[in-house]
Scaffold this active site. Structure first.
Site, PDB file in Angstrom:
ATOM      1  N   ARG A  34     -20.225   4.109  18.873  1.00  0.00           N
ATOM      2  CA  ARG A  34     -19.566   2.677  18.558  1.00  0.00           C
ATOM      3  C   ARG A  34     -20.262   1.888  17.134  1.00  0.00           C
ATOM      4  O   ARG A  34     -20.134   0.788  17.307  1.00  0.00           O
ATOM      5  CB  ARG A  34     -19.855   1.951  19.813  1.00  0.00           C
ATOM      6  CG  ARG A  34     -19.288   2.174  21.116  1.00  0.00           C
ATOM      7  CD  ARG A  34     -19.340   1.236  22.028  1.00  0.00           C
ATOM      8  NE  ARG A  34     -18.869   1.667  23.498  1.00  0.00           N
ATOM      9  CZ  ARG A  34     -19.332   2.306  24.396  1.00  0.00           C
ATOM     10  NH1 ARG A  34     -20.710   2.727  24.332  1.00  0.00           N
ATOM     11  NH2 ARG A  34     -18.846   2.723  25.279  1.00  0.00           N
ATOM     12  N   LYS A  50     -12.647  -1.521   4.718  1.00  0.00           N
ATOM     13  CA  LYS A  50     -11.597  -0.773   5.524  1.00  0.00           C
ATOM     14  C   LYS A  50     -11.527   0.458   5.662  1.00  0.00           C
ATOM     15  O   LYS A  50     -11.481   1.260   4.458  1.00  0.00           O
ATOM     16  CB  LYS A  50      -9.911  -1.413   4.801  1.00  0.00           C
ATOM     17  CG  LYS A  50      -9.663  -2.736   5.237  1.00  0.00           C
ATOM     18  CD  LYS A  50      -8.586  -3.300   4.120  1.00  0.00           C
ATOM     19  CE  LYS A  50      -7.178  -2.684   4.831  1.00  0.00           C
ATOM     20  NZ  LYS A  50      -6.277  -3.389   4.117  1.00  0.00           N
ATOM     21  N   GLU A 105      -5.600   0.430  -9.970  1.00  0.00           N
ATOM     22  CA  GLU A 105      -6.140  -0.584  -9.184  1.00  0.00           C
ATOM     23  C   GLU A 105      -6.953  -1.521  -9.963  1.00  0.00           C
ATOM     24  O   GLU A 105      -7.219  -2.601  -9.430  1.00  0.00           O
ATOM     25  CB  GLU A 105      -6.812   0.133  -7.826  1.00  0.00           C
ATOM     26  CG  GLU A 105      -6.142   0.757  -6.868  1.00  0.00           C
ATOM     27  CD  GLU A 105      -5.382  -0.107  -5.651  1.00  0.00           C
ATOM     28  OE1 GLU A 105      -5.433  -1.308  -6.037  1.00  0.00           O
ATOM     29  OE2 GLU A 105      -4.859   0.493  -4.944  1.00  0.00           O
ATOM     30  N   LYS A 117     -12.609  -7.648  -6.397  1.00  0.00           N
ATOM     31  CA  LYS A 117     -12.383  -7.280  -4.821  1.00  0.00           C
ATOM     32  C   LYS A 117     -13.258  -7.866  -3.886  1.00  0.00           C
ATOM     33  O   LYS A 117     -12.759  -8.479  -2.794  1.00  0.00           O
ATOM     34  CB  LYS A 117     -12.367  -5.697  -4.663  1.00  0.00           C
ATOM     35  CG  LYS A 117     -12.084  -5.106  -3.304  1.00  0.00           C
ATOM     36  CD  LYS A 117     -10.770  -4.494  -3.244  1.00  0.00           C
ATOM     37  CE  LYS A 117     -10.674  -4.271  -1.552  1.00  0.00           C
ATOM     38  NZ  LYS A 117     -10.505  -2.884  -1.363  1.00  0.00           N
ATOM     39  N   GLU A 133      -8.710  -9.776   6.746  1.00  0.00           N
ATOM     40  CA  GLU A 133      -7.567  -9.717   6.173  1.00  0.00           C
ATOM     41  C   GLU A 133      -6.544 -10.766   6.997  1.00  0.00           C
ATOM     42  O   GLU A 133      -5.459 -10.309   7.374  1.00  0.00           O
ATOM     43  CB  GLU A 133      -6.775  -8.193   6.651  1.00  0.00           C
ATOM     44  CG  GLU A 133      -5.735  -8.058   5.617  1.00  0.00           C
ATOM     45  CD  GLU A 133      -5.414  -6.616   5.369  1.00  0.00           C
ATOM     46  OE1 GLU A 133      -5.915  -5.828   6.502  1.00  0.00           O
ATOM     47  OE2 GLU A 133      -4.984  -6.158   4.314  1.00  0.00           O
ATOM     48  N   ARG A 135      -6.628 -12.076   1.322  1.00  0.00           N
ATOM     49  CA  ARG A 135      -6.872 -10.681   1.044  1.00  0.00           C
ATOM     50  C   ARG A 135      -5.392  -9.955   0.728  1.00  0.00           C
ATOM     51  O   ARG A 135      -5.436  -8.897   0.014  1.00  0.00           O
ATOM     52  CB  ARG A 135      -7.494  -9.899   2.267  1.00  0.00           C
ATOM     53  CG  ARG A 135      -7.998  -8.526   1.833  1.00  0.00           C
ATOM     54  CD  ARG A 135      -9.236  -8.280   2.992  1.00  0.00           C
ATOM     55  NE  ARG A 135      -9.534  -6.797   2.769  1.00  0.00           N
ATOM     56  CZ  ARG A 135     -10.494  -6.297   3.296  1.00  0.00           C
ATOM     57  NH1 ARG A 135     -11.184  -6.798   4.266  1.00  0.00           N
ATOM     58  NH2 ARG A 135     -10.794  -5.172   3.233  1.00  0.00           N
ATOM     59  N   ASN A 153      -2.434  -6.721  -2.426  1.00  0.00           N
ATOM     60  CA  ASN A 153      -1.267  -5.835  -2.160  1.00  0.00           C
ATOM     61  C   ASN A 153      -0.355  -6.145  -3.430  1.00  0.00           C
ATOM     62  O   ASN A 153       0.757  -5.448  -3.296  1.00  0.00           O
ATOM     63  CB  ASN A 153      -0.583  -6.313  -0.729  1.00  0.00           C
ATOM     64  CG  ASN A 153      -1.410  -5.617   0.418  1.00  0.00           C
ATOM     65  OD1 ASN A 153      -2.135  -4.754   0.070  1.00  0.00           O
ATOM     66  ND2 ASN A 153      -1.216  -6.304   1.348  1.00  0.00           N
ATOM     67  N   HIS A 166       1.925  -3.156  -4.012  1.00  0.00           N
ATOM     68  CA  HIS A 166       2.021  -2.094  -2.985  1.00  0.00           C
ATOM     69  C   HIS A 166       3.135  -2.105  -1.957  1.00  0.00           C
ATOM     70  O   HIS A 166       3.376  -1.155  -1.466  1.00  0.00           O
ATOM     71  CB  HIS A 166       0.697  -2.547  -1.916  1.00  0.00           C
ATOM     72  CG  HIS A 166      -0.558  -1.800  -2.856  1.00  0.00           C
ATOM     73  ND1 HIS A 166      -1.214  -2.615  -4.159  1.00  0.00           N
ATOM     74  CD2 HIS A 166      -1.522  -0.978  -2.372  1.00  0.00           C
ATOM     75  CE1 HIS A 166      -2.341  -1.793  -4.237  1.00  0.00           C
ATOM     76  NE2 HIS A 166      -2.529  -0.975  -3.211  1.00  0.00           N
ATOM     77  N   HIS A 183       4.242   1.432  -1.591  1.00  0.00           N
ATOM     78  CA  HIS A 183       4.184   2.163  -0.518  1.00  0.00           C
ATOM     79  C   HIS A 183       5.356   2.784  -0.170  1.00  0.00           C
ATOM     80  O   HIS A 183       5.638   3.985   0.284  1.00  0.00           O
ATOM     81  CB  HIS A 183       3.834   1.245   0.609  1.00  0.00           C
ATOM     82  CG  HIS A 183       2.158   0.981   0.758  1.00  0.00           C
ATOM     83  ND1 HIS A 183       1.745   0.122   1.420  1.00  0.00           N
ATOM     84  CD2 HIS A 183       1.194   1.811   0.044  1.00  0.00           C
ATOM     85  CE1 HIS A 183       0.474   0.125   1.355  1.00  0.00           C
ATOM     86  NE2 HIS A 183       0.195   1.210   0.526  1.00  0.00           N
ATOM     87  N   HIS A 190      -0.999   7.604  -5.413  1.00  0.00           N
ATOM     88  CA  HIS A 190      -1.049   6.106  -5.218  1.00  0.00           C
ATOM     89  C   HIS A 190      -1.189   5.134  -6.375  1.00  0.00           C
ATOM     90  O   HIS A 190      -0.262   4.201  -6.429  1.00  0.00           O
ATOM     91  CB  HIS A 190      -2.327   6.170  -4.220  1.00  0.00           C
ATOM     92  CG  HIS A 190      -2.610   4.559  -3.679  1.00  0.00           C
ATOM     93  ND1 HIS A 190      -1.556   3.840  -2.898  1.00  0.00           N
ATOM     94  CD2 HIS A 190      -3.190   3.558  -4.040  1.00  0.00           C
ATOM     95  CE1 HIS A 190      -1.741   2.631  -2.618  1.00  0.00           C
ATOM     96  NE2 HIS A 190      -2.960   2.285  -3.400  1.00  0.00           N
TER      97      HIS A 190
END
Lengths: 364, 364
Positions: free
Chosen positions: B123, B144, B186, B228, B238, B242, B246, B249, B253, B266
């Site tokens: 955990r 993330k 990025e 960032k 998020e 945040r 994107n 993106h 994506h 990417h």
């Protein structure tokens, strides 16, 4: 209906306890602002599904919720990464998004599995618990969710608090007798570690409880949840106090590890473990009364207090060493110091533990 | 050495940037009180392992750490529940406990995978990032972590902040040229969404950066991480701000979804996506200069700004619909409103997006 708040700051949530709550689920969902635009996934198991899935679905759909379901085989083996992947497949196919909720309708296995799915799907979405066993009163408080790994139980998981717990005591009437007794084991533990008065109440009301009298059950579950939530509120991430919840669990886990499949239910294993802890308390100089009361309450609820003789002491000791680390011949145990009070003692000598395991085989 | 603090209250952590940091890893571990009694597991991939695993292991062992390692195949396919299970197996076999740390030595794939392992093993245990790519400056900030599901990328994960990030710029010299360019994508995005001055600095220093000059790299990575971390500090889970990260993106994506395996990295996909966003900004009435600068910077860094003609517009639109929800013919996009500033606009018309995708195929 009784309501208990589990106090965890921003992550606080209520436990609603009462008869017929599942039929009213939609009203509770409304109250908590669960999204009607985002699909909901109910996870349940094939033994619970037959009794409760359709009524819950119907009720929620009538309330305007977009409800999907996923049924797993009942039993511990469903707590796997494989089943997690299948729940995620179902979630994606049903179109779940970040405002969606995953609902656990069932006992501890379903709660742990669906809870971990809710914790990790899209890095965490809402989770709602609908426990259908007595034992689940324990796992429905505290936010510990997990799946198993072939080499270790509950090793892959998270802390993920539910939005609410809807505890419908009417569902408990479908439980098999052995599960009923085993279910009271953690409830008795909550009395033994925290609340002498509740322990007495349990003794006095055991007949009503074992007959699943709804009023008695509601009160017992409320008190069990209350103790657990007080402990968890003080130690959400299990850094200290929460360890007292492990009364009986060091020996209990070792018994489960060496027992054959389904030979001992969890509640039964920790029942024997709690008797062991009371015996260890005597070695540390505490009153024999703790032992007498512990054993009597457990026996009264039809729980085992004796270890079948075919269990091998060396194997049990080995399993404990795996679980806990020995430090120069001593181990850490939760020790009852009076009824309603425990201490974490790290000066429990290995030979005492060995002696106690032997004694457990000779319990009357 | 430069140090940047990612400010997240109790979960704050530093990013250390400099040359030769991996050789000094043991000193940084000491500084952060990483346990020497509990085993540490380094997760890396087979393309990074050959360069850096043994030196890092040797350094940590010389410092008294008990170090184990697990090597995954390089590439996105390692971000799976199956690989998570194997890391947990390795963790159990190495005897990791709650005081242990899992270390990610590698790029984004290793960071995401090892990070999710650290988030869910028992955990949640300590996590340390050692990025070895330029692109990883992005994923090393924000916590993330995730694995993929056959039906969706990054869909099973958590927010799990590292104890520290040890960013050794010397490791970047082993990167293939295409990854170097893609890595800056990025970083350029961080300039475009937040910092016009940094965007100019990137343009002026592109030669030093592409030649992997350590001083320039260190500064560029520092600024990229800084932007960032400012965004993430305000919106750890998020919920709002945040989303500006994107930029590029949504289209990016979609391109990745319809592209063949390894056809677009990417960084390349979001490069084309950022040009698309600048074109959408023009449709919304913003200055053409945003478009001119965006395209020029990306081109200067050797990044693609044109969509190869064989990409099917309908397929791309479809993939975007899967990613984002259309509301009555409009979609939500991050739109640059000047260099260093963006806005979330939910009034972007579907036909504009379609036109822009077509335009991207004709970019000079």
């Amino acid at each position: 209906m009784m309501e208990l708040k589990v106090d965890l700051g921003e992550r606080s949530y209520p436990i609603y306890l009462g008869e017929g709550l599942l039929q009213e689920a939609s009203a509770y969902f409304d109250k908590h602002g669960i999204s009607k635009r985002s699909p909901i996934l109910i996870v349940t198991d094939d033994s619970v599904a037959g009794y409760h899935l359709q009524p819950v679905k119907d009720g929620l759909q009538a309330g305007g919720y977009n409800v999907h379901s996923f049924v797993v085989p009942s039993g511990e083996s469903s707590k796997s990464l494989h089943m997690l992947e299948r729940i995620v497949t179902a979630s994606l196919e049903a179109g779940l998004d970040r405002k969606s909720a995953i609902v656990a309708l069932g006992g501890g296995v379903v709660g742990d599995l669906a809870g971990f799915a809710a914790a990790s799907f899209m890095r965490g979405i809402a989770f709602i618990q609908m426990p259908t066993t007595i034992l689940a009163h324990d796992s429905s408080v505290g936010g510990k969710v997990a799946v198993n790994h072939p080499l270790a139980k509950n090793i892959i998981g998270a802390f993920h608090q539910p939005e609410m717990v809807l505890y419908d005591v009417s569902t408990l009437s479908t439980l098999p007798k052995r599960d009923i007794s085993a279910g009271f084991s953690e409830m008795i533990k909550h009395g033994l570690i925290w609340d002498a008065e509740f322990t007495s109440w349990l003794e006095e009301n055991r007949e009503r409880l074992l007959a699943l009298d709804p009023q008695a059950l509601q009160y017992g579950l409320y008190q069990g949840c209350r103790v657990k939530s007080l402990v968890v509120s003080e130690d959400e991430r299990e850094n200290g106090l929460r360890a007292i919840l492990n009364l009986g669990h060091t020996i209990g886990h070792a018994l489960e590890a060496v027992a054959g499949y389904n030979e001992l239910l969890h509640g039964e294993a920790i029942s024997i473990g709690m008797v062991g802890s009371a015996r260890l308390a005597m070695k540390l100089g505490y009153s024999e009364e703790i032992y007498t009361v512990t054993k009597r309450v457990l026996q009264d609820f039809g729980l085992p207090v004796r270890l079948p003789e075919h269990y091998d002491t060396a194997q049990i000791m080995n399993a404990m060493m795996h679980d806990k680390k020995f430090k120069e011949g001593t181990m850490t145990f939760v020790i009852p110091t009076e009824i309603g009070r425990v201490e974490i003692r790290s000066d429990v000598r290995r030979e005492w533990v060995e002696e106690v395991v032997e004694q457990l085989k000779r319990e009357a």
